[in-house]
Motif scaffolding. Structure first.
Motif, PDB file in Angstrom:
ATOM      1  N   ASN A 101      31.993  22.886  -3.688  1.00 10.38           N
ATOM      2  CA  ASN A 101      31.688  22.950  -2.250  1.00 10.38           C
ATOM      3  C   ASN A 101      32.902  22.502  -1.438  1.00 10.38           C
ATOM      4  O   ASN A 101      33.678  21.672  -1.876  1.00 10.38           O
ATOM      5  CB  ASN A 101      30.507  22.031  -1.923  1.00 10.38           C
ATOM      6  N   HIS A 102      33.004  23.028  -0.262  1.00 13.57           N
ATOM      7  CA  HIS A 102      34.085  22.732   0.685  1.00 13.57           C
ATOM      8  C   HIS A 102      35.438  23.261   0.193  1.00 13.57           C
ATOM      9  O   HIS A 102      36.468  22.621   0.418  1.00 13.57           O
ATOM     10  CB  HIS A 102      34.150  21.229   1.038  1.00 13.57           C
ATOM     11  N   THR A 103      35.413  24.401  -0.517  1.00  9.94           N
ATOM     12  CA  THR A 103      36.658  25.081  -0.878  1.00  9.94           C
ATOM     13  C   THR A 103      36.519  26.558  -0.478  1.00  9.94           C
ATOM     14  O   THR A 103      35.386  27.058  -0.329  1.00  9.94           O
ATOM     15  CB  THR A 103      36.925  25.041  -2.397  1.00  9.94           C
ATOM     16  N   GLY A 149      26.922  14.642  -1.665  1.00 10.98           N
ATOM     17  CA  GLY A 149      27.536  14.139  -0.440  1.00 10.98           C
ATOM     18  C   GLY A 149      26.462  13.374   0.313  1.00 10.98           C
ATOM     19  O   GLY A 149      25.758  12.549  -0.268  1.00 10.98           O
ATOM     20  N   SER A 150      26.343  13.692   1.582  1.00  9.03           N
ATOM     21  CA  SER A 150      25.344  13.036   2.416  1.00  9.03           C
ATOM     22  C   SER A 150      24.707  14.124   3.269  1.00  9.03           C
ATOM     23  O   SER A 150      25.294  15.187   3.445  1.00  9.03           O
ATOM     24  CB  SER A 150      26.016  12.011   3.323  1.00  9.03           C
ATOM     25  N   THR A 151      23.531  13.862   3.779  1.00 10.09           N
ATOM     26  CA  THR A 151      22.859  14.875   4.586  1.00 10.09           C
ATOM     27  C   THR A 151      21.863  14.234   5.541  1.00 10.09           C
ATOM     28  O   THR A 151      21.245  13.209   5.202  1.00 10.09           O
ATOM     29  CB  THR A 151      22.127  15.913   3.693  1.00 10.09           C
ATOM     30  N   ALA A 192      23.721  21.832  12.937  1.00  7.89           N
ATOM     31  CA  ALA A 192      24.627  20.672  12.971  1.00  7.89           C
ATOM     32  C   ALA A 192      24.388  19.644  11.873  1.00  7.89           C
ATOM     33  O   ALA A 192      24.163  18.470  12.154  1.00  7.89           O
ATOM     34  CB  ALA A 192      24.555  20.015  14.342  1.00  7.89           C
ATOM     35  N   GLU A 193      24.433  20.096  10.610  1.00  7.73           N
ATOM     36  CA  GLU A 193      24.357  19.129   9.509  1.00  7.73           C
ATOM     37  C   GLU A 193      25.729  18.546   9.209  1.00  7.73           C
ATOM     38  O   GLU A 193      25.868  17.368   8.913  1.00  7.73           O
ATOM     39  CB  GLU A 193      23.780  19.805   8.245  1.00  7.73           C
ATOM     40  N   GLU A 194      26.765  19.395   9.292  1.00  7.28           N
ATOM     41  CA  GLU A 194      28.113  18.936   8.923  1.00  7.28           C
ATOM     42  C   GLU A 194      28.668  17.933   9.927  1.00  7.28           C
ATOM     43  O   GLU A 194      29.573  17.169   9.613  1.00  7.28           O
ATOM     44  CB  GLU A 194      29.073  20.132   8.805  1.00  7.28           C
ATOM     45  N   PRO A 246      20.712  12.093  -5.725  1.00 10.28           N
ATOM     46  CA  PRO A 246      20.671  11.061  -4.692  1.00 10.28           C
ATOM     47  C   PRO A 246      21.820  11.143  -3.687  1.00 10.28           C
ATOM     48  O   PRO A 246      22.861  10.520  -3.880  1.00 10.28           O
ATOM     49  CB  PRO A 246      20.754   9.767  -5.504  1.00 10.28           C
ATOM     50  N   CYS A 247      21.632  11.898  -2.643  1.00 12.24           N
ATOM     51  CA  CYS A 247      22.663  11.931  -1.585  1.00 12.24           C
ATOM     52  C   CYS A 247      22.751  10.549  -0.938  1.00 12.24           C
ATOM     53  O   CYS A 247      21.738   9.874  -0.792  1.00 12.24           O
ATOM     54  CB  CYS A 247      22.282  12.957  -0.523  1.00 12.24           C
ATOM     55  N   ILE A 248      23.953  10.148  -0.580  1.00  9.47           N
ATOM     56  CA  ILE A 248      24.146   8.759  -0.148  1.00  9.47           C
ATOM     57  C   ILE A 248      24.271   8.638   1.377  1.00  9.47           C
ATOM     58  O   ILE A 248      24.441   9.627   2.076  1.00  9.47           O
ATOM     59  CB  ILE A 248      25.346   8.107  -0.877  1.00  9.47           C
ATOM     60  N   LEU A 270      32.365   6.587   5.890  1.00  6.96           N
ATOM     61  CA  LEU A 270      32.036   5.471   4.998  1.00  6.96           C
ATOM     62  C   LEU A 270      30.698   5.799   4.328  1.00  6.96           C
ATOM     63  O   LEU A 270      29.737   6.142   5.028  1.00  6.96           O
ATOM     64  CB  LEU A 270      31.858   4.180   5.805  1.00  6.96           C
ATOM     65  N   ARG A 271      30.658   5.700   2.986  1.00 10.73           N
ATOM     66  CA  ARG A 271      29.414   6.075   2.287  1.00 10.73           C
ATOM     67  C   ARG A 271      29.070   5.055   1.219  1.00 10.73           C
ATOM     68  O   ARG A 271      29.940   4.617   0.459  1.00 10.73           O
ATOM     69  CB  ARG A 271      29.565   7.426   1.588  1.00 10.73           C
ATOM     70  N   THR A 272      27.784   4.719   1.167  1.00  7.61           N
ATOM     71  CA  THR A 272      27.268   3.828   0.113  1.00  7.61           C
ATOM     72  C   THR A 272      25.831   4.256  -0.212  1.00  7.61           C
ATOM     73  O   THR A 272      25.158   4.835   0.629  1.00  7.61           O
ATOM     74  CB  THR A 272      27.206   2.353   0.597  1.00  7.61           C
ATOM     75  N   GLU A 293      28.221   6.888   7.336  1.00  6.79           N
ATOM     76  CA  GLU A 293      28.447   6.550   8.739  1.00  6.79           C
ATOM     77  C   GLU A 293      29.885   6.920   9.089  1.00  6.79           C
ATOM     78  O   GLU A 293      30.804   6.726   8.289  1.00  6.79           O
ATOM     79  CB  GLU A 293      28.199   5.054   8.969  1.00  6.79           C
ATOM     80  N   GLU A 294      30.058   7.454  10.272  1.00  6.68           N
ATOM     81  CA  GLU A 294      31.413   7.829  10.715  1.00  6.68           C
ATOM     82  C   GLU A 294      32.023   6.705  11.535  1.00  6.68           C
ATOM     83  O   GLU A 294      31.303   6.005  12.241  1.00  6.68           O
ATOM     84  CB  GLU A 294      31.346   9.066  11.611  1.00  6.68           C
ATOM     85  N   MET A 295      33.336   6.576  11.429  1.00 12.82           N
ATOM     86  CA  MET A 295      34.050   5.666  12.331  1.00 12.82           C
ATOM     87  C   MET A 295      35.176   6.438  12.996  1.00 12.82           C
ATOM     88  O   MET A 295      36.003   7.054  12.299  1.00 12.82           O
ATOM     89  CB  MET A 295      34.647   4.498  11.545  1.00 12.82           C
TER      90      MET A 295
HETATM   91  N1  LIG Z   1      29.066  13.687   9.889  1.00 12.56           N
HETATM   92  C1  LIG Z   1      29.481  13.915   8.562  1.00 12.56           C
HETATM   93  C2  LIG Z   1      28.396  14.488   7.755  1.00 12.56           C
HETATM   94  C3  LIG Z   1      28.930  15.101   6.507  1.00 12.56           C
HETATM   95  C4  LIG Z   1      27.877  15.758   5.759  1.00 12.56           C
HETATM   96  C5  LIG Z   1      28.414  16.530   4.602  1.00 12.56           C
HETATM   97  N2  LIG Z   1      27.324  17.212   4.012  1.00 12.56           N
HETATM   98  C6  LIG Z   1      27.481  18.021   2.989  1.00 12.56           C
HETATM   99  O1  LIG Z   1      28.554  18.239   2.460  1.00 12.56           O
HETATM  100  C7  LIG Z   1      26.211  18.609   2.453  1.00 12.56           C
HETATM  101  C8  LIG Z   1      25.896  17.952   1.170  1.00 12.56           C
HETATM  102  C9  LIG Z   1      24.466  17.786   0.953  1.00 12.56           C
HETATM  103  N3  LIG Z   1      24.274  16.609   0.215  1.00 12.56           N
HETATM  104  C10 LIG Z   1      29.101  15.610   3.605  1.00 12.56           C
HETATM  105  O2  LIG Z   1      30.317  15.468   3.711  1.00 12.56           O
HETATM  106  O3  LIG Z   1      28.444  15.026   2.751  1.00 12.56           O
END
Ligand SMILES: NCCCC[C@H](NC(=O)CCCN)C(=O)O
Length: 410
Positions: A356-358, A330-332, A146-148, A182-184, A258-260, A187-189
């Motif tokens: 990624n994501h395609t 992205g974020s992780t 459950a990373e995604e 640097p993954c950022i 939301l990402r920063t 937070e989900e809303m």
């Molecule tokens: N709850 C949302 C999390 C989204 C995580 C997702 N992760 C990835 O794509 C992996 C990237 C590794 N840095 C994202 O959208 O960033």
């Protein structure tokens, strides 16, 4: 460093490479099986069982299925060397294995699982015949689902799964090799609008239109975007937009990310986004409910020593690290791990220019030609672990880097 020690380290690195090469078909079939059976976050039953079987077939691993979460697992080996009661250095490798809705393994998490398994099996081979290490060493592989979605690693942290782990390694597929990127913070809303249904032709004035609120909210955010800092991100979807054109929608739902790069910026962005969502409710007469369904994923803390060791080991294996990686970011939930255990999360090329994501990336993550790059990455991670377990000075530097990186966040 004595030349004998260097020779020993090189010997261990050669051993682990031979071991990973010897298991290459099995490792490919592991990731290919996970790729062929994509499962969403929290539902990775097939991948969990497959990885548990992979480690259980070698009885020197102690395997715990469903470890703290239904689709997490733990496989441990060792300790090797040292005396009873000596402190043990516990080296962790992480396997992710969740897929994306509709497009399968478009982020290549099947390859993350393969890298984690290969690096751990390789390190075990390197350690097996060692009797004189500076510290007794054990290996822990954690299957982190459950990373995604949902933040499996955060749940595992809260359940204590990382409490006895000293170092942690994983790697993520991307467009280029990079020892650090640097993954950022994310937070989900989840935004829900409650209106009132009515016949859209006969009595529209009796309705309170929750779809209008959703559309205004989406537009408000789009307008806001121009005033945001270049490295901030806000993006969302309408998850539920109504039932039928002739029913004024009484309920709609939006999901935004939301990402920063910095936590204090996230607070500003949240306040601005919330104002947009509430304004849409005010304009339409709807009620609004705003929640954060997943815990915040933190940015990844750098570890300069681990990154530099990974680069030299990678270069010895032929990995090219561009000066200025432009790889995706992205974020992780590994970000949260990086705040409690020193570790690295390099990115690796998998022989495609796809993003990624395609769907194209999904195809690449299952392809034979990704294997060379995947196993090379596993070797570089495992070799980096060898450097640290063999050399107390490096271990100290890794720990100092960790403390320093955390201090810099404050
Ligand atoms: N709850 C949302 C999390 C989204 C995580 C997702 N992760 C990835 O794509 C992996 C990237 C590794 N840095 C994202 O959208 O960033």
């Amino acid at each position: 460093m004595l030349s004998g020690d260097m020779e020993k380290r090189q010997q261990m690195k050669d051993d682990l490479q031979r071991c990973i090469d010897a298991h290459k078909d099995e490792l490919h079939s592991l990731s290919r099986d996970i790729w062929s059976n994509p499962e969403l976050a929290g539902n990775e039953k097939h991948a969990h069982d497959r990885l548990v079987r992979f480690f259980s077939q070698d009885q020197t691993w102690t395997v715990q299925s469903h470890y703290k979460l239904p689709t997490a697992f733990k496989a441990s080996w060792g300790p090797v060397s040292g005396g009873v009661g000596d402190p043990v250095l516990n080296v962790g490798f992480l396997c992710e294995y969740d897929a994306l809705p509709g497009i399968g393994h478009a982020c290549g998490h099947n390859l993350i699982a393969e890298v984690g398994a290969a690096a751990a099996v390789g390190l075990k081979a390197a350690l097996e015949n060692q009797t004189e290490l500076p510290l007794p060493v054990k290996i822990t592989v954690l299957g982190t689902p459950a990373e995604e979605e949902l933040g499996g690693k955060i749940e595992l942290i809260n359940a204590g799964a990382f409490a006895d782990i000293d170092l942690v390694f994983m790697a993520h597929p991307a467009q280029q090799d990079a020892s650090f990127h640097p993954c950022i913070i994310i937070e989900e809303m989840l935004v829900k609008y409650y209106g009132k249904a009515s016949h859209a032709a006969a009595y529209p004035w009796e309705g309170v239109n929750a779809l209008d609120a959703a559309v205004l909210a989406y537009s408000n955010i789009s307008v806001l975007r121009q005033q945001l800092k270049p490295d901030w991100r806000i993006h969302g979807i309408i998850k539920h937009g109504g039932e039928k054109p002739n029913i004024i929608p009484a309920y709609t739902e939006l999901e935004f990310y939301l990402r920063t790069p910095l936590l204090k910026d996230l607070c500003d962005l949240k306040a601005k986004a919330e104002a947009c969502f509430r304004a849409a409710a005010g304009a339409t007469g709807c009620q609004v409910e705003i929640t954060a369904p997943t815990p915040t994923y933190y940015n990844i803390l750098p570890n300069a020593t681990l990154a530099s060791l990974y680069e030299s080991n990678g270069k010895a294996l032929g990995i090219h690290f561009p000066e200025q990686p432009t790889s995706f970011c992205g974020s992780t939930d590994f970000g949260n791990v990086s705040f409690i255990v020193p570790g690295i999360h390099p990115f690796f090329y998998i022989c495609t220019d796809a993003l990624n994501h395609t769907e194209e990336y999904t195809e690449a993550a299952g392809a034979e030609k990704a294997q060379l790059y995947t196993l090379r990455t596993a070797k570089a991670l495992s070799m980096t672990a060898v450097d640290v377990v063999c050399c107390p000075d490096l271990l100290k530097k890794v720990r100092d880097d960790f403390r320093l990186a955390k201090l810099k966040q404050k």
